[in-house]
Design a protein around this motif. Structure first.
Motif, short mmCIF file in Angstrom:
data_model
loop_
_atom_site.label_atom_id
_atom_site.label_comp_id
_atom_site.label_asym_id
_atom_site.label_seq_id
_atom_site.Cartn_x
_atom_site.Cartn_y
_atom_site.Cartn_z
N ARG A 1 0.83 -1.20 0.00
CA ARG A 1 0.00 0.00 0.00
C ARG A 1 0.87 1.25 0.00
NH1 ARG A 1 -2.86 -1.35 3.83
NH2 ARG A 1 -4.69 -2.11 2.69
N ASP A 2 1.96 1.25 0.79
CA ASP A 2 2.88 2.40 0.80
C ASP A 2 3.52 2.60 -0.57
OD1 ASP A 2 2.30 2.80 3.45
OD2 ASP A 2 4.08 1.75 4.20
N SER A 3 3.89 1.48 -1.21
CA SER A 3 4.48 1.57 -2.55
C SER A 3 3.48 2.14 -3.54
CB SER A 3 4.96 0.20 -3.01
OG SER A 3 5.96 -0.31 -2.14
N LEU A 4 2.22 1.71 -3.43
CA LEU A 4 1.18 2.23 -4.33
C LEU A 4 0.96 3.72 -4.11
CD1 LEU A 4 -0.98 1.65 -6.44
CD2 LEU A 4 -2.54 1.03 -4.58
N ASP A 5 0.96 4.16 -2.86
CA ASP A 5 0.81 5.60 -2.58
C ASP A 5 1.98 6.40 -3.13
OD1 ASP A 5 -1.57 5.10 -1.30
OD2 ASP A 5 -0.69 5.04 0.72
N GLU A 6 3.20 5.85 -3.02
CA GLU A 6 4.38 6.55 -3.52
C GLU A 6 4.33 6.67 -5.04
OE1 GLU A 6 7.84 8.67 -3.64
OE2 GLU A 6 6.55 8.18 -1.92
N ILE A 7 3.88 5.61 -5.70
CA ILE A 7 3.76 5.66 -7.17
C ILE A 7 2.74 6.71 -7.57
CG2 ILE A 7 2.86 4.35 -9.14
CD1 ILE A 7 4.31 1.93 -8.04
N ARG A 8 1.64 6.80 -6.83
CA ARG A 8 0.64 7.82 -7.15
C ARG A 8 1.19 9.23 -6.94
NH1 ARG A 8 -4.37 4.69 -4.12
NH2 ARG A 8 -4.94 3.33 -5.89
N ARG A 9 2.01 9.41 -5.88
CA ARG A 9 2.61 10.72 -5.66
C ARG A 9 3.58 11.07 -6.79
NH1 ARG A 9 2.48 9.16 -0.11
NH2 ARG A 9 4.57 8.22 -0.27
N ILE A 10 4.36 10.09 -7.22
CA ILE A 10 5.29 10.34 -8.34
C ILE A 10 4.52 10.70 -9.59
CG2 ILE A 10 6.98 9.25 -9.87
CD1 ILE A 10 7.90 7.59 -7.47
N ALA A 11 3.43 9.98 -9.86
CA ALA A 11 2.62 10.27 -11.04
C ALA A 11 2.03 11.68 -10.97
CB ALA A 11 1.51 9.23 -11.17
N ARG A 12 1.61 12.11 -9.76
CA ARG A 12 1.06 13.47 -9.63
C ARG A 12 2.13 14.53 -9.87
NH1 ARG A 12 -1.93 11.22 -5.27
NH2 ARG A 12 -0.39 12.02 -3.79
#
Length: 334
Positions: A187-198
């Motif tokens: 879940r933390d990795s998924l949140d980090e990927i979303r932050r990078i995408a933003r």
């Protein structure tokens, strides 16, 4: 003595005029000194004996020294515009447009300075055009990578997270606890990927506008206290101009967090009838005498696209202040 504006090949008529003009300028300066010295010798009661007497030799040496000094002074004054031009050539920065040596001097020297200024106009235009293409391609690549992170990697991790949850529901209690830890990591990795995408593709800028995008940028945390204040209603600037302002604010915050050891960052946007002003201040260690890095030069290149003025200076209370002034013109509106 001759000076040519361009390199090899045959001189064109303009170059020939410049070459001849500088030749006659030096010739006339030297001729004036020699003529004055000759007139002084003719009108002077001094004579030269054979062999030369010590007093006569002293007079000759003093006369020669006077001619050399007069010649040096006249040449220095005559070629002062060329010295200014040389200094301008060594200090001109295409990321700070508009700097031009004043056109002064006579004949060929003034033509040379005008030719140099015309060359700067062409170089600045060509650099701005090439930078616009490069940054446009960079933004397109950012959008592609962000889309792939969101659509492919993000969806894959979401599927893994759901499968882990299903397995954890049927696993023994000892294994379920370990699977829960794996879920949290995923879940933390998924949140980090979303932050990078933003960060790569600020969707909120396209959907809600510049003001909301800047507030969202300040609210991302960054590990330091970050505030954003919008004064006045922002006009419609166009997608490219808004993206320039957003990227400069983003890079300023990133630099303050990574390099300035800041604990507090303030973002201020103010709009009036003439321009939109962005101010990003931090309480970090400041820029000191360090040369500008790739981040600041990238901000300057983006500012050129918007016809904006960018300054990076020490803050009024320490730290660093980034100032971006974007003029409001009819061409910037949608």
């Amino acid at each position: 003595m001759g000076v040519r504006v361009t390199g090899g090949g045959r001189m064109n008529p303009r170059e020939e005029v410049l070459d001849v003009s500088l030749f006659w300028r030096v010739f006339l300066l030297n001729a004036a000194v020699l003529t004055g010295a000759t007139a002084l010798l003719v009108l002077s009661p001094a004579t030269v004996s054979t062999p030369v007497l010590p007093a006569e030799g002293l007079i000759l040496v003093a006369g020669l020294a006077a001619m050399l000094v007069a010649n040096a002074l006249l040449l220095r004054i005559g070629f002062l515009p060329l010295r200014r031009l040389t200094r301008a050539m060594t200090t001109i920065d295409l990321l700070r447009p508009g700097m031009r040596p004043p056109v002064s001097g006579h004949g060929g020297i003034a033509d040379l300075i005008m030719a140099f200024n015309s060359m700067l106009d062409r170089l600045e235009f060509e650099r701005a055009t090439s930078n616009a293409r490069a940054l446009s391609a960079q933004e397109a690549e950012r959008r592609r990578i962000a889309r792939e992170l969101h659509d492919e990697v993000g969806q894959s991790l979401t599927a893994v997270l759901l499968e882990l949850r299903r397995v954890a529901d049927h696993a023994p209690e000892t294994v379920s606890a370990e699977l829960h830890d794996v879920q949290e990591t995923t879940r933390d990795s998924l949140d980090e990927i979303r932050r990078i995408a933003r960060r790569l593709r600020p969707g909120v800028l396209e959907e809600l506008g510049l003001a909301s995008a800047l507030k969202s940028l300040a609210g991302e945390g960054h590990g330091v206290s970050t505030g954003c204040r919008i004064e006045g209603e922002l006009p419609e600037l166009g997608e490219e101009i808004e993206l320039v302002i957003y990227r400069v604010a983003q890079e300023s915050i990133t630099n303050a967090v990574r390099h300035a050891e800041s604990t507090r960052i303030n973002v201020l946007v103010r709009s009036d009838a003439a321009k939109v002003r962005l101010r990003v201040r931090d309480d970090g260690v400041g820029i000191g005498d360090a040369p500008e890095g790739a981040g600041i030069r990238g901000m300057r290149e983006r500012a050129l696209l918007a016809g904006a003025a960018l300054a990076v200076d020490p803050g009024p209370e320490g730290g660093t202040e980034v100032r971006l002034d974007v003029p409001i013109t009819n061409g910037s509106e949608r």
